[in-house]
Design a protein around this motif. Structure first.
Motif, PDB file in Angstrom:
ATOM      1  N   VAL A  55       0.835  -1.200   0.000  1.00 33.50           N
ATOM      2  CA  VAL A  55       0.000   0.000   0.000  1.00 33.50           C
ATOM      3  C   VAL A  55       0.873   1.254   0.000  1.00 33.50           C
ATOM      4  N   MET A  56       1.951   1.246   0.762  1.00 37.26           N
ATOM      5  CA  MET A  56       2.857   2.397   0.775  1.00 37.26           C
ATOM      6  C   MET A  56       3.440   2.633  -0.620  1.00 37.26           C
ATOM      7  N   ASP A  57       3.793   1.562  -1.315  1.00 36.88           N
ATOM      8  CA  ASP A  57       4.313   1.704  -2.683  1.00 36.88           C
ATOM      9  C   ASP A  57       3.286   2.384  -3.589  1.00 36.88           C
ATOM     10  N   PHE A  58       2.049   1.946  -3.522  1.00 32.41           N
ATOM     11  CA  PHE A  58       1.006   2.559  -4.342  1.00 32.41           C
ATOM     12  C   PHE A  58       0.800   4.029  -3.966  1.00 32.41           C
ATOM     13  N   ASN A  59       0.818   4.317  -2.700  1.00 29.36           N
ATOM     14  CA  ASN A  59       0.563   5.684  -2.259  1.00 29.36           C
ATOM     15  C   ASN A  59       1.712   6.632  -2.588  1.00 29.36           C
ATOM     16  N   HIS A  60       2.914   6.104  -2.752  1.00 27.33           N
ATOM     17  CA  HIS A  60       4.027   6.958  -3.175  1.00 27.33           C
ATOM     18  C   HIS A  60       3.826   7.471  -4.594  1.00 27.33           C
ATOM     19  N   GLY A  61       3.034   6.779  -5.387  1.00 32.82           N
ATOM     20  CA  GLY A  61       2.768   7.207  -6.758  1.00 32.82           C
ATOM     21  C   GLY A  61       1.489   8.005  -6.900  1.00 32.82           C
ATOM     22  N   GLN A  62       0.962   8.509  -5.807  1.00 30.02           N
ATOM     23  CA  GLN A  62      -0.339   9.165  -5.820  1.00 30.02           C
ATOM     24  C   GLN A  62      -0.398  10.425  -6.688  1.00 30.02           C
ATOM     25  N   LEU A  63       0.734  10.991  -7.022  1.00 26.93           N
ATOM     26  CA  LEU A  63       0.740  12.141  -7.926  1.00 26.93           C
ATOM     27  C   LEU A  63       0.160  11.762  -9.287  1.00 26.93           C
ATOM     28  N   PHE A  64       0.268  10.478  -9.634  1.00 26.06           N
ATOM     29  CA  PHE A  64      -0.123  10.029 -10.966  1.00 26.06           C
ATOM     30  C   PHE A  64      -1.459   9.295 -11.012  1.00 26.06           C
ATOM     31  N   HIS A  65      -2.132   9.184  -9.894  1.00 23.50           N
ATOM     32  CA  HIS A  65      -3.454   8.545  -9.888  1.00 23.50           C
ATOM     33  C   HIS A  65      -4.329   9.137  -8.789  1.00 23.50           C
ATOM     34  N   HIS A  66      -5.629   8.896  -8.891  1.00 24.05           N
ATOM     35  CA  HIS A  66      -6.595   9.428  -7.935  1.00 24.05           C
ATOM     36  C   HIS A  66      -7.074   8.375  -6.936  1.00 24.05           C
ATOM     37  N   THR A  67      -6.577   7.177  -7.024  1.00 28.74           N
ATOM     38  CA  THR A  67      -7.102   6.073  -6.224  1.00 28.74           C
ATOM     39  C   THR A  67      -6.591   6.127  -4.784  1.00 28.74           C
ATOM     40  N   ARG A  68      -7.501   6.009  -3.865  1.00 28.43           N
ATOM     41  CA  ARG A  68      -7.155   5.888  -2.440  1.00 28.43           C
ATOM     42  C   ARG A  68      -6.885   4.410  -2.187  1.00 28.43           C
ATOM     43  N   VAL A  69      -5.659   4.067  -1.807  1.00 30.40           N
ATOM     44  CA  VAL A  69      -5.265   2.673  -1.598  1.00 30.40           C
ATOM     45  C   VAL A  69      -4.992   2.466  -0.112  1.00 30.40           C
ATOM     46  N   VAL A  70      -5.665   1.456   0.468  1.00 27.97           N
ATOM     47  CA  VAL A  70      -5.507   1.178   1.901  1.00 27.97           C
ATOM     48  C   VAL A  70      -5.360  -0.323   2.133  1.00 27.97           C
ATOM     49  N   ALA A  71      -4.780  -0.643   3.280  1.00 26.08           N
ATOM     50  CA  ALA A  71      -4.689  -2.031   3.737  1.00 26.08           C
ATOM     51  C   ALA A  71      -5.762  -2.241   4.792  1.00 26.08           C
ATOM     52  N   ALA A  72      -6.555  -3.269   4.632  1.00 22.29           N
ATOM     53  CA  ALA A  72      -7.620  -3.556   5.589  1.00 22.29           C
ATOM     54  C   ALA A  72      -7.032  -4.164   6.856  1.00 22.29           C
ATOM     55  N   GLU A  73      -7.473  -3.646   7.972  1.00 22.58           N
ATOM     56  CA  GLU A  73      -7.090  -4.236   9.260  1.00 22.58           C
ATOM     57  C   GLU A  73      -8.014  -5.396   9.601  1.00 22.58           C
ATOM     58  N   ASP A  74      -9.270  -5.276   9.164  1.00 19.38           N
ATOM     59  CA  ASP A  74     -10.246  -6.344   9.381  1.00 19.38           C
ATOM     60  C   ASP A  74     -11.294  -6.254   8.280  1.00 19.38           C
ATOM     61  N   TRP A  75     -12.289  -7.122   8.349  1.00 19.82           N
ATOM     62  CA  TRP A  75     -13.303  -7.189   7.289  1.00 19.82           C
ATOM     63  C   TRP A  75     -14.153  -5.933   7.196  1.00 19.82           C
ATOM     64  N   LEU A  76     -14.283  -5.187   8.293  1.00 17.25           N
ATOM     65  CA  LEU A  76     -15.067  -3.949   8.249  1.00 17.25           C
ATOM     66  C   LEU A  76     -14.480  -2.949   7.258  1.00 17.25           C
ATOM     67  N   ASP A  77     -13.160  -2.967   7.100  1.00 17.64           N
ATOM     68  CA  ASP A  77     -12.518  -2.045   6.148  1.00 17.64           C
ATOM     69  C   ASP A  77     -12.874  -2.368   4.698  1.00 17.64           C
ATOM     70  N   THR A  78     -13.347  -3.562   4.462  1.00 18.60           N
ATOM     71  CA  THR A  78     -13.731  -3.958   3.104  1.00 18.60           C
ATOM     72  C   THR A  78     -15.218  -3.742   2.835  1.00 18.60           C
ATOM     73  N   ALA A  79     -15.948  -3.318   3.845  1.00 12.04           N
ATOM     74  CA  ALA A  79     -17.417  -3.221   3.765  1.00 12.04           C
ATOM     75  C   ALA A  79     -17.873  -2.334   2.619  1.00 12.04           C
ATOM     76  N   ALA A  80     -18.970  -2.741   2.022  1.00 12.72           N
ATOM     77  CA  ALA A  80     -19.630  -2.005   0.939  1.00 12.72           C
ATOM     78  C   ALA A  80     -18.780  -1.908  -0.320  1.00 12.72           C
ATOM     79  N   SER A  81     -17.970  -2.905  -0.558  1.00 16.85           N
ATOM     80  CA  SER A  81     -17.199  -2.932  -1.809  1.00 16.85           C
ATOM     81  C   SER A  81     -18.144  -3.196  -2.967  1.00 16.85           C
ATOM     82  N   ASP A  82     -17.891  -2.516  -4.071  1.00 22.03           N
ATOM     83  CA  ASP A  82     -18.676  -2.743  -5.279  1.00 22.03           C
ATOM     84  C   ASP A  82     -18.200  -3.995  -6.002  1.00 22.03           C
TER      85      ASP A  82
END
Length: 148
Positions: A55-82
């Motif tokens: 996730v840190m690798d992806f976030n270092h490139g955030q200048l070039f994309h709009h995606t918010r990238v996170v690591a889930a700590e538990d299943w609640l962080d994945t809630a409401a995924s499309d």
């Protein structure tokens, strides 16, 4: 004078969870982020430190994309995924049959799918784990999602 960086408007598609932060999950995430097609990308994996590094690798490139990238700590962080993309599973050993691999990966899916289905009951699920045809059927059964 530095040239300006052309940026596309933020994506309208929403949240995608990738379960399994191995090589396949990372490759899929790269395609989604480079294509600027998702607004939120969540990685879920039992290897928490490896996932945080990814996730840190992806976030270092955030200048070039709009995606918010996170690591889930538990299943609640994945809630409401499309969309949920399942890449988790064990690798096939040399000489191992598909049936033997199915037996080992079945227990992985039994641990993942009920939690995923509860957290994101309306998600589209894509299964990339091997043996893919059997894993897809198993995920469909375990999720309780309607066919189609």
């Amino acid at each position: 004078k530095r040239p300006s960086v052309s940026r596309r408007p933020p994506p309208t598609m929403s949240k995608v969870t990738i379960i399994g932060a191995g090589a396949v999950g990372e490759a899929i995430a790269n395609a989604l982020v480079i294509g600027d097609t998702v607004s939120d990308l969540v990685f879920y994996d039992l290897a928490k430190e490896k996932t945080q590094g990814l996730v840190m690798d992806f976030n270092h490139g955030q200048l070039f994309h709009h995606t918010r990238v996170v690591a889930a700590e538990d299943w609640l962080d994945t809630a409401a995924s499309d969309i949920v993309i399942i890449t988790a599973g064990v690798r096939q050993k040399p000489g191992e049959s598909r049936r033997e691999l199915l037996g080992r990966n079945k227990s992985v899916m039994e641990a993942i799918v009920p939690n995923m289905a509860k957290a994101s009951p309306h998600a589209i699920v894509c299964v990339v784990s091997n043996p893919c045809d059997f894993m897809t059927q198993l995920v469909a059964q375990l999720s309780g999602f309607p066919e189609g």
